[in-house]
Enzyme design. Structure first.
Site, PDB file in Angstrom:
ATOM      1  N   ARG A   1      -1.914   8.039  16.662  1.00 43.29           N
ATOM      2  CA  ARG A   1      -2.957   8.646  17.485  1.00 43.29           C
ATOM      3  C   ARG A   1      -3.032   7.855  18.783  1.00 43.29           C
ATOM      4  O   ARG A   1      -2.945   6.609  18.759  1.00 43.29           O
ATOM      5  CB  ARG A   1      -4.329   8.588  16.792  1.00 43.29           C
TER       6      ARG A   1
ATOM      7  N   GLU B   1      -5.706  14.710  24.809  1.00 46.69           N
ATOM      8  CA  GLU B   1      -4.564  15.635  24.715  1.00 46.69           C
ATOM      9  C   GLU B   1      -4.988  17.040  25.128  1.00 46.69           C
ATOM     10  O   GLU B   1      -6.018  17.521  24.642  1.00 46.69           O
ATOM     11  CB  GLU B   1      -4.011  15.645  23.289  1.00 46.69           C
TER      12      GLU B   1
ATOM     13  N   HIS C   1       2.843  15.546  21.214  1.00 44.83           N
ATOM     14  CA  HIS C   1       2.296  15.520  19.852  1.00 44.83           C
ATOM     15  C   HIS C   1       3.067  16.484  18.937  1.00 44.83           C
ATOM     16  O   HIS C   1       2.490  17.403  18.353  1.00 44.83           O
ATOM     17  CB  HIS C   1       0.797  15.849  19.851  1.00 44.83           C
TER      18      HIS C   1
HETATM   19  N1  LIG Z   1       2.395  12.569  15.525  1.00 46.67           N
HETATM   20  C1  LIG Z   1       2.068  13.413  14.564  1.00 46.67           C
HETATM   21  O1  LIG Z   1       2.255  14.619  14.670  1.00 46.67           O
HETATM   22  C2  LIG Z   1       1.463  12.886  13.291  1.00 46.67           C
HETATM   23  C3  LIG Z   1       1.712  13.574  12.089  1.00 46.67           C
HETATM   24  C4  LIG Z   1       1.189  13.065  10.903  1.00 46.67           C
HETATM   25  C5  LIG Z   1       0.403  11.918  10.929  1.00 46.67           C
HETATM   26  N2  LIG Z   1       0.146  11.305  12.112  1.00 46.67           N
HETATM   27  C6  LIG Z   1      -0.679  10.083  12.154  1.00 46.67           C
HETATM   28  O2  LIG Z   1      -0.046   9.104  11.361  1.00 46.67           O
HETATM   29  C7  LIG Z   1      -1.051   8.411  10.633  1.00 46.67           C
HETATM   30  C8  LIG Z   1      -0.441   7.777   9.388  1.00 46.67           C
HETATM   31  O3  LIG Z   1      -0.066   8.783   8.475  1.00 46.67           O
HETATM   32  P1  LIG Z   1       0.405   8.383   6.993  1.00 46.67           P
HETATM   33  O4  LIG Z   1       0.690   9.657   6.305  1.00 46.67           O
HETATM   34  O5  LIG Z   1       1.424   7.319   7.046  1.00 46.67           O
HETATM   35  O6  LIG Z   1      -0.958   7.773   6.435  1.00 46.67           O
HETATM   36  P2  LIG Z   1      -1.109   6.719   5.244  1.00 46.67           P
HETATM   37  O7  LIG Z   1      -2.553   6.767   4.876  1.00 46.67           O
HETATM   38  O8  LIG Z   1      -0.085   6.942   4.191  1.00 46.67           O
HETATM   39  O9  LIG Z   1      -0.780   5.331   5.951  1.00 46.67           O
HETATM   40  C9  LIG Z   1      -1.611   4.730   6.891  1.00 46.67           C
HETATM   41  C10 LIG Z   1      -1.630   3.245   6.603  1.00 46.67           C
HETATM   42  O10 LIG Z   1      -2.369   2.604   7.632  1.00 46.67           O
HETATM   43  C11 LIG Z   1      -3.075   1.524   7.019  1.00 46.67           C
HETATM   44  N3  LIG Z   1      -4.179   1.161   7.883  1.00 46.67           N
HETATM   45  C12 LIG Z   1      -5.386   1.766   8.006  1.00 46.67           C
HETATM   46  N4  LIG Z   1      -6.122   1.133   8.934  1.00 46.67           N
HETATM   47  C13 LIG Z   1      -5.360   0.112   9.397  1.00 46.67           C
HETATM   48  C14 LIG Z   1      -5.562  -0.897  10.368  1.00 46.67           C
HETATM   49  N5  LIG Z   1      -6.705  -0.991  11.043  1.00 46.67           N
HETATM   50  N6  LIG Z   1      -4.556  -1.788  10.588  1.00 46.67           N
HETATM   51  C15 LIG Z   1      -3.371  -1.695   9.923  1.00 46.67           C
HETATM   52  N7  LIG Z   1      -3.128  -0.767   8.970  1.00 46.67           N
HETATM   53  C16 LIG Z   1      -4.107   0.131   8.733  1.00 46.67           C
HETATM   54  C17 LIG Z   1      -3.497   2.036   5.665  1.00 46.67           C
HETATM   55  O11 LIG Z   1      -3.714   0.983   4.750  1.00 46.67           O
HETATM   56  C18 LIG Z   1      -2.309   2.893   5.266  1.00 46.67           C
HETATM   57  O12 LIG Z   1      -1.401   2.181   4.440  1.00 46.67           O
HETATM   58  C19 LIG Z   1      -2.099   9.499  10.337  1.00 46.67           C
HETATM   59  O13 LIG Z   1      -3.369   8.961  10.102  1.00 46.67           O
HETATM   60  C20 LIG Z   1      -2.067  10.341  11.589  1.00 46.67           C
HETATM   61  O14 LIG Z   1      -3.026   9.892  12.512  1.00 46.67           O
HETATM   62  C21 LIG Z   1       0.656  11.765  13.291  1.00 46.67           C
HETATM   63  O1  LIG Z   2      -1.509  19.393  13.562  1.00 43.32           O
HETATM   64  C1  LIG Z   2      -0.916  18.860  14.476  1.00 43.32           C
HETATM   65  O2  LIG Z   2      -0.542  19.462  15.460  1.00 43.32           O
HETATM   66  C2  LIG Z   2      -0.589  17.368  14.442  1.00 43.32           C
HETATM   67  C3  LIG Z   2      -0.605  16.823  13.067  1.00 43.32           C
HETATM   68  C4  LIG Z   2      -0.638  15.350  12.919  1.00 43.32           C
HETATM   69  O3  LIG Z   2      -1.056  14.643  14.018  1.00 43.32           O
HETATM   70  C5  LIG Z   2      -1.373  14.954  11.660  1.00 43.32           C
HETATM   71  O4  LIG Z   2      -2.169  14.029  11.686  1.00 43.32           O
HETATM   72  O5  LIG Z   2      -1.103  15.591  10.635  1.00 43.32           O
END
Ligand SMILES: NC(=O)c1ccc[n+]([C@@H]2O[C@H](COP(=O)([O-])OP(=O)(O)OC[C@H]3O[C@@H](n4cnc5c(N)ncnc54)[C@H](O)[C@@H]3O)[C@@H](O)[C@H]2O)c1
Ligand SMILES: O=C(O)CC[C@@H](O)C(=O)O
Length: 313
Positions: free
Chosen positions: A232, A261, A279
């Site tokens: 994010r 965004e 994104h």
């Molecule tokens: N770019 C995209 O389109 C996209 C898509 C999916 C997810 N994401 C982002 O990726 C993030 C991670 O997804 P995931 O499936 O790996 O989640 P997840 O919950 O499996 O992993 C996140 C990890 O971050 C750790 N964490 C939480 N707060 C923390 C902190 N302050 N410092 C260090 N570690 C911390 C947690 O312990 C966890 O292990 C989501 O929350 C989302 O914001 C972005």
């Molecule tokens: O829905 C989206 O476009 C982005 C999804 C991604 O950031 C997520 O956290 O799953």
């Protein structure tokens, strides 16, 4: 006549809509404005969103029949979880669907920032052949710092290891031996900052993580470090990142996500050493197909009062 009414405000792949239609009436209002959502949300039992729709306290107040909000994806920072709890509305997501796609995009951003691939392509399209200008560096034997060793962080670590990178993992919510089991060398935040050649962020946006990479953090990094973020935008202080790029402390950044965004043509977006994508981490047909399947199944289960796999609130 179906018992339930489901509202989609950010679209959903057809396979998910078909699952919903077997049990409910589905209204697809992709792109609806915040004001129009407040006018109609009271008619629905379920609301399914991606990241665009902000599910605010006002939405919950207007949603008199709402039983469940489904997030097709992972991050629920666009849903007010406190208001959901107060309104007794269940929130579910589909956290497994997009892991591989985000990890693959992260590798793409990583390769882009070490080899300057987008700028090399742009110069070719201007009819130039700037071979000498494009001396990059390898990923091989470099140290990758993964902040957040959850699903996506681990998927990135595994792929980085195929490039023979050394992987450090920082995650205060996961015990050190578990980080090791997942394939990383556990590190404190400061160790990771000091030792990494590339730092990649895979944490949710929370009050704790907002602005985690700030001026103090950049000061502790190696000169010439590269930053990648497909988590994010808010987890990086963008002004501090821009300053670090301008001073050369950060050699390059690969960013899929932004504090606001769309960000428009900001100084960060237009910086020559920043590679940006809009994104699109989860934006593959495979990820969206899985997300649609998983969220539709979960929302129907919530409406039927069945056991849930991915209850967030
Ligand atoms: N770019 C995209 O389109 C996209 C898509 C999916 C997810 N994401 C982002 O990726 C993030 C991670 O997804 P995931 O499936 O790996 O989640 P997840 O919950 O499996 O992993 C996140 C990890 O971050 C750790 N964490 C939480 N707060 C923390 C902190 N302050 N410092 C260090 N570690 C911390 C947690 O312990 C966890 O292990 C989501 O929350 C989302 O914001 C972005
Ligand atoms: O829905 C989206 O476009 C982005 C999804 C991604 O950031 C997520 O956290 O799953």
């Amino acid at each position: 006549m179906s018992a339930w009414k489901v509202l989609l405000t950010d679209g959903l792949e057809e396979n998910g809509i078909a699952i919903l239609r077997a049990s409910a009436e589905v209204a697809d209002k992709k792109g609806i404005s915040a004001d129009d959502l407040l006018q109609i949300v009271g008619d629905y039992d379920a609301l399914i969103v991606r990241g665009r729709t902000k599910v605010t306290p006002a939405v919950f107040a207007a949603a008199k029949n709402l039983k469940v909000v489904g997030r097709a994806g992972v991050g629920v920072d666009n849903i007010d979880l406190k208001a959901a709890k107060e309104a007794k509305v269940t929130v579910v997501n589909s956290p497994l669907a997009t892991t591989v796609s985000v990890a693959e995009l992260t590798m793409g951003l990583m390769l882009s920032v070490v080899r300057d691939i987008p700028r090399a392509d742009a110069t070719m399209k201007e009819g130039k052949w700037l071979k000498k200008e494009f001396e990059g560096s390898e990923l091989y034997k470099k140290t990758l710092g993964v902040i957040g060793f959850g699903r996506i962080g681990v998927a990135v670590a595994n792929r980085a290891k195929a490039f023979e990178m050394d992987v450090l993992g920082y995650d205060p919510l996961i015990p050190a031996d578990e980080i090791q089991k997942r394939g990383g060398t556990p590190a404190t935040f400061d160790e990771l900052l000091a030792k990494s050649d590339i730092i990649t962020m895979h944490i949710p946006l929370t009050p704790d993580s907002r602005g985690m990479l700030n001026a103090d953090a950049f000061a502790k990094m190696k000169d010439g470090v590269r930053i990648v973020c497909a988590a994010r935008g808010g987890v990086i202080d963008e002004d501090a990142l821009l300053h670090a790029l301008e001073t050369g402390k950060v050699a390059a950044a690969g960013l899929d996500v932004f504090t606001a965004e769309p960000p428009g043509l900001t100084a960060l977006v237009s910086h020559p050493h920043v590679v940006c994508t809009p994104h699109v981490g989860a934006q593959t047909m495979e990820a969206q197909g899985r997300a649609a399947h998983d969220i539709a199944t979960e929302v129907v289960a919530a409406l039927k009062g069945e056991t849930l796999r991915w209850k967030v609130a």
